[in-house]
Write a protein that holds these residues in place. Structure first.
Motif, PDB file in Angstrom:
ATOM      1  N   ASN A  12       0.655  -1.568  -0.447  1.00 38.73           N
ATOM      2  CA  ASN A  12       0.092  -0.064  -0.038  1.00 38.73           C
ATOM      3  C   ASN A  12       0.686   1.061   0.424  1.00 38.73           C
ATOM      4  OD1 ASN A  12       0.466   1.050   2.851  1.00 38.73           O
ATOM      5  ND2 ASN A  12      -0.548  -0.894   3.781  1.00 38.73           N
ATOM      6  N   ASN A  13       0.240   2.285  -0.449  1.00 44.01           N
ATOM      7  CA  ASN A  13       1.150   3.171  -0.352  1.00 44.01           C
ATOM      8  C   ASN A  13       1.581   3.858   0.538  1.00 44.01           C
ATOM      9  OD1 ASN A  13       0.735   3.421  -2.715  1.00 44.01           O
ATOM     10  ND2 ASN A  13      -0.496   5.661  -2.798  1.00 44.01           N
ATOM     11  N   GLU A  14       1.424   3.989   1.859  1.00 42.50           N
ATOM     12  CA  GLU A  14       1.859   4.083   2.898  1.00 42.50           C
ATOM     13  C   GLU A  14       3.156   3.357   3.549  1.00 42.50           C
ATOM     14  OE1 GLU A  14       0.657   4.952   7.694  1.00 42.50           O
ATOM     15  OE2 GLU A  14      -0.940   3.963   6.353  1.00 42.50           O
ATOM     16  N   GLU A  15       3.369   2.021   3.161  1.00 42.64           N
ATOM     17  CA  GLU A  15       4.482   1.583   3.055  1.00 42.64           C
ATOM     18  C   GLU A  15       5.371   2.343   2.249  1.00 42.64           C
ATOM     19  OE1 GLU A  15       3.280  -3.607   4.119  1.00 42.64           O
ATOM     20  OE2 GLU A  15       2.392  -2.846   2.245  1.00 42.64           O
ATOM     21  N   VAL A  16       4.969   2.149   0.504  1.00 45.11           N
ATOM     22  CA  VAL A  16       5.884   2.617  -0.154  1.00 45.11           C
ATOM     23  C   VAL A  16       5.919   4.313   0.651  1.00 45.11           C
ATOM     24  CG1 VAL A  16       5.844   3.460  -2.412  1.00 45.11           C
ATOM     25  CG2 VAL A  16       4.653   1.190  -1.685  1.00 45.11           C
ATOM     26  N   VAL A  17       5.494   4.964   0.922  1.00 48.37           N
ATOM     27  CA  VAL A  17       6.066   6.557   0.849  1.00 48.37           C
ATOM     28  C   VAL A  17       6.684   5.950   2.618  1.00 48.37           C
ATOM     29  CG1 VAL A  17       4.714   7.504   0.166  1.00 48.37           C
ATOM     30  CG2 VAL A  17       3.828   7.143   2.365  1.00 48.37           C
ATOM     31  N   LYS A  18       6.690   5.406   3.356  1.00 51.17           N
ATOM     32  CA  LYS A  18       7.665   5.054   4.315  1.00 51.17           C
ATOM     33  C   LYS A  18       8.675   3.907   3.967  1.00 51.17           C
ATOM     34  CE  LYS A  18       3.791   6.756   7.267  1.00 51.17           C
ATOM     35  NZ  LYS A  18       3.618   6.626   8.454  1.00 51.17           N
ATOM     36  N   SER A  19       9.341   3.698   2.854  1.00 53.18           N
ATOM     37  CA  SER A  19       9.723   2.464   2.488  1.00 53.18           C
ATOM     38  C   SER A  19      12.060   3.165   2.932  1.00 53.18           C
ATOM     39  CB  SER A  19       9.481   2.451   1.326  1.00 53.18           C
ATOM     40  OG  SER A  19      10.567   2.921   0.593  1.00 53.18           O
ATOM     41  N   ASP A  44      18.412  24.405  -9.034  1.00 55.67           N
ATOM     42  CA  ASP A  44      17.574  23.712  -9.198  1.00 55.67           C
ATOM     43  C   ASP A  44      17.137  22.423  -8.269  1.00 55.67           C
ATOM     44  OD1 ASP A  44      16.946  25.577 -10.766  1.00 55.67           O
ATOM     45  OD2 ASP A  44      17.722  24.451 -12.062  1.00 55.67           O
ATOM     46  N   ILE A  45      18.227  21.986  -8.363  1.00 62.45           N
ATOM     47  CA  ILE A  45      18.421  20.717  -7.347  1.00 62.45           C
ATOM     48  C   ILE A  45      17.472  20.686  -5.873  1.00 62.45           C
ATOM     49  CG2 ILE A  45      19.342  18.596  -6.482  1.00 62.45           C
ATOM     50  CD1 ILE A  45      21.763  19.464  -8.928  1.00 62.45           C
ATOM     51  N   TYR A  46      18.127  22.031  -5.149  1.00 62.20           N
ATOM     52  CA  TYR A  46      18.154  22.561  -3.839  1.00 62.20           C
ATOM     53  C   TYR A  46      16.772  22.538  -3.657  1.00 62.20           C
ATOM     54  CZ  TYR A  46      17.750  25.167   0.157  1.00 62.20           C
ATOM     55  OH  TYR A  46      17.436  25.937   1.325  1.00 62.20           O
ATOM     56  N   THR A  47      16.056  23.641  -4.872  1.00 60.19           N
ATOM     57  CA  THR A  47      14.352  23.438  -4.995  1.00 60.19           C
ATOM     58  C   THR A  47      13.810  22.210  -4.846  1.00 60.19           C
ATOM     59  OG1 THR A  47      14.874  25.928  -5.823  1.00 60.19           O
ATOM     60  CG2 THR A  47      12.706  24.826  -6.175  1.00 60.19           C
ATOM     61  N   ASP A  48      14.286  21.363  -6.017  1.00 66.27           N
ATOM     62  CA  ASP A  48      13.542  20.510  -5.401  1.00 66.27           C
ATOM     63  C   ASP A  48      13.135  19.452  -4.215  1.00 66.27           C
ATOM     64  OD1 ASP A  48      11.958  20.292  -8.070  1.00 66.27           O
ATOM     65  OD2 ASP A  48      13.212  19.343  -9.345  1.00 66.27           O
ATOM     66  N   PHE A  49      14.847  19.576  -4.115  1.00 62.79           N
ATOM     67  CA  PHE A  49      14.946  18.522  -2.592  1.00 62.79           C
ATOM     68  C   PHE A  49      13.951  19.213  -1.229  1.00 62.79           C
ATOM     69  CE2 PHE A  49      18.738  16.141  -4.157  1.00 62.79           C
ATOM     70  CZ  PHE A  49      18.393  15.549  -4.931  1.00 62.79           C
ATOM     71  N   LYS A  50      14.419  20.550  -1.676  1.00 61.08           N
ATOM     72  CA  LYS A  50      13.132  21.230  -0.299  1.00 61.08           C
ATOM     73  C   LYS A  50      12.225  21.054  -0.486  1.00 61.08           C
ATOM     74  CE  LYS A  50      14.369  24.075   2.936  1.00 61.08           C
ATOM     75  NZ  LYS A  50      15.819  23.804   4.581  1.00 61.08           N
ATOM     76  N   ASP A  51      11.800  21.123  -1.515  1.00 56.36           N
ATOM     77  CA  ASP A  51      10.112  20.909  -1.227  1.00 56.36           C
ATOM     78  C   ASP A  51       9.951  20.084  -1.576  1.00 56.36           C
ATOM     79  OD1 ASP A  51       9.109  23.960  -2.296  1.00 56.36           O
ATOM     80  OD2 ASP A  51       9.605  23.258  -4.697  1.00 56.36           O
ATOM     81  N   PHE A  52      10.795  19.157  -1.304  1.00 56.83           N
ATOM     82  CA  PHE A  52      10.352  18.041  -1.546  1.00 56.83           C
ATOM     83  C   PHE A  52       9.988  16.879   0.303  1.00 56.83           C
ATOM     84  CE2 PHE A  52      12.253  13.647   0.556  1.00 56.83           C
ATOM     85  CZ  PHE A  52      11.603  12.443   0.348  1.00 56.83           C
ATOM     86  N   LEU A  53      11.168  17.750   0.895  1.00 53.93           N
ATOM     87  CA  LEU A  53      11.906  18.274   2.364  1.00 53.93           C
ATOM     88  C   LEU A  53      10.356  18.523   3.263  1.00 53.93           C
ATOM     89  CD1 LEU A  53      15.471  18.033   2.677  1.00 53.93           C
ATOM     90  CD2 LEU A  53      14.350  16.474   2.874  1.00 53.93           C
ATOM     91  N   ILE A  54      10.014  19.366   2.945  1.00 56.16           N
ATOM     92  CA  ILE A  54       9.088  20.106   3.911  1.00 56.16           C
ATOM     93  C   ILE A  54       7.885  19.411   3.261  1.00 56.16           C
ATOM     94  CG2 ILE A  54       7.296  22.636   3.756  1.00 56.16           C
ATOM     95  CD1 ILE A  54      10.355  23.907   2.650  1.00 56.16           C
ATOM     96  N   LEU A  55       7.211  19.066   2.345  1.00 54.70           N
ATOM     97  CA  LEU A  55       6.071  18.647   1.850  1.00 54.70           C
ATOM     98  C   LEU A  55       6.249  16.940   2.192  1.00 54.70           C
ATOM     99  CD1 LEU A  55       3.129  18.236   0.782  1.00 54.70           C
ATOM    100  CD2 LEU A  55       4.224  17.535  -1.776  1.00 54.70           C
ATOM    101  N   TYR A  56       6.651  16.427   2.579  1.00 56.28           N
ATOM    102  CA  TYR A  56       6.525  14.765   3.115  1.00 56.28           C
ATOM    103  C   TYR A  56       7.405  15.268   4.457  1.00 56.28           C
ATOM    104  CZ  TYR A  56       8.401  10.374   4.003  1.00 56.28           C
ATOM    105  OH  TYR A  56       8.911   8.610   4.623  1.00 56.28           O
ATOM    106  N   SER A  57       7.388  16.124   5.272  1.00 55.31           N
ATOM    107  CA  SER A  57       6.647  16.113   7.121  1.00 55.31           C
ATOM    108  C   SER A  57       5.635  16.627   6.928  1.00 55.31           C
ATOM    109  CB  SER A  57       8.146  17.408   7.004  1.00 55.31           C
ATOM    110  OG  SER A  57       9.626  17.223   7.193  1.00 55.31           O
ATOM    111  N   LYS A  58       5.143  16.570   6.443  1.00 55.00           N
ATOM    112  CA  LYS A  58       3.561  17.211   7.067  1.00 55.00           C
ATOM    113  C   LYS A  58       2.787  15.907   7.203  1.00 55.00           C
ATOM    114  CE  LYS A  58       2.999  21.222   4.764  1.00 55.00           C
ATOM    115  NZ  LYS A  58       1.823  21.999   5.049  1.00 55.00           N
ATOM    116  N   GLU A  59       2.214  15.723   8.198  1.00 53.48           N
ATOM    117  CA  GLU A  59       1.579  14.719   8.758  1.00 53.48           C
ATOM    118  C   GLU A  59       0.737  13.828   8.854  1.00 53.48           C
ATOM    119  OE1 GLU A  59       2.136  13.234  11.923  1.00 53.48           O
ATOM    120  OE2 GLU A  59       3.565  15.159  12.322  1.00 53.48           O
ATOM    121  N   SER A  60       0.154  13.926   7.007  1.00 50.23           N
ATOM    122  CA  SER A  60      -0.630  13.614   6.234  1.00 50.23           C
ATOM    123  C   SER A  60      -0.286  12.361   5.147  1.00 50.23           C
ATOM    124  CB  SER A  60      -2.016  14.304   5.539  1.00 50.23           C
ATOM    125  OG  SER A  60      -1.649  14.839   4.242  1.00 50.23           O
ATOM    126  N   LEU A  61      -0.873  11.408   4.476  1.00 49.94           N
ATOM    127  CA  LEU A  61      -0.188  10.491   3.749  1.00 49.94           C
ATOM    128  C   LEU A  61      -0.242  10.763   2.632  1.00 49.94           C
ATOM    129  CD1 LEU A  61       0.967   7.384   2.790  1.00 49.94           C
ATOM    130  CD2 LEU A  61      -1.683   7.047   2.878  1.00 49.94           C
TER     131      LEU A  61
END
Length: 189
Positions: free
Chosen positions: A14-21, A127-144
């Motif tokens: 399931n997606n929860e297992e994938v995003v927490k892999s 460009d690399i930093y921007t994609d990573f920073k956006d990922f880090l902030i969004l991934y840190s949110k609580e919702s699946l």
């Protein structure tokens, strides 16, 4: 093998297992280290920066190639956080820091035609930093949903943006680090 290098049987995961892999967790760790280093890069000598990037860029590329492709159930949680103004400040700061080593000749294969105009290392890193920073902030949110969108965007942007930028930056970083090593060796003799 759910949490190994490859997801062989995606329909049973399931997606929860994938995003927490393990693959996502390791990427999160590497991306955090990269962003933290870039944020504080001016505190380091250029030689330290080249040494760090020489090791980090190939690791990030490998970790990016191992990311799972996530099916997003709800696109409404997909957000970008780094503004255009923040991007330009970052790019300018990096350009100042890199000085004469910012621009280099390379063939940019991104797009339909080959472009051989000078490439800016500060722009690639921003460009690399921007994609990573956006990922880090969004991934840190609580919702699946936020985590799904973060991983899905990161996966897509690996192929569309930051993967190629890593590949373009690495030869220049290798050249700059080689000059440092060879100059140090010549000075010791």
């Amino acid at each position: 093998m759910k949490d190994g290098l490859f997801f062989n049987n995606m329909e049973n995961i399931n997606n929860e297992e994938v995003v927490k892999s393990k693959a996502v967790a390791e990427f999160f760790m590497f991306a955090s280290e990269f962003c933290l280093f870039i944020d504080k890069m001016a505190q380091n000598e250029l030689s330290e920066t080249y040494a760090f990037l020489q090791k980090m860029l190939p690791a990030l590329y490998l970790k990016g190639a191992l990311l799972p492709n996530v099916e997003v159930d709800d696109n409404s949680s997909n957000e970008r956080f780094v503004t255009e103004e923040e991007y330009e400040i970052m790019r300018y700061r990096l350009a100042e820091y890199l000085g004469d080593n910012d621009f280099f000749a390379a063939v940019d294969l991104n797009g339909d035609t080959m472009d051989s105009s000078p490439i800016s290392l500060s722009e690639l890193l921003s460009d690399i930093y921007t994609d990573f920073k956006d990922f880090l902030i969004l991934y840190s949110k609580e919702s699946l949903s936020a985590k799904e969108n973060a991983v899905a965007s990161l996966y897509y942007n690996f192929y569309d943006n930051w993967g190629m930028r890593l590949a373009l930056a690495l030869p220049q970083i290798h050249l700059l680090q080689s000059k440092v090593i060879l100059d140090d060796s010549a000075n010791e003799e």
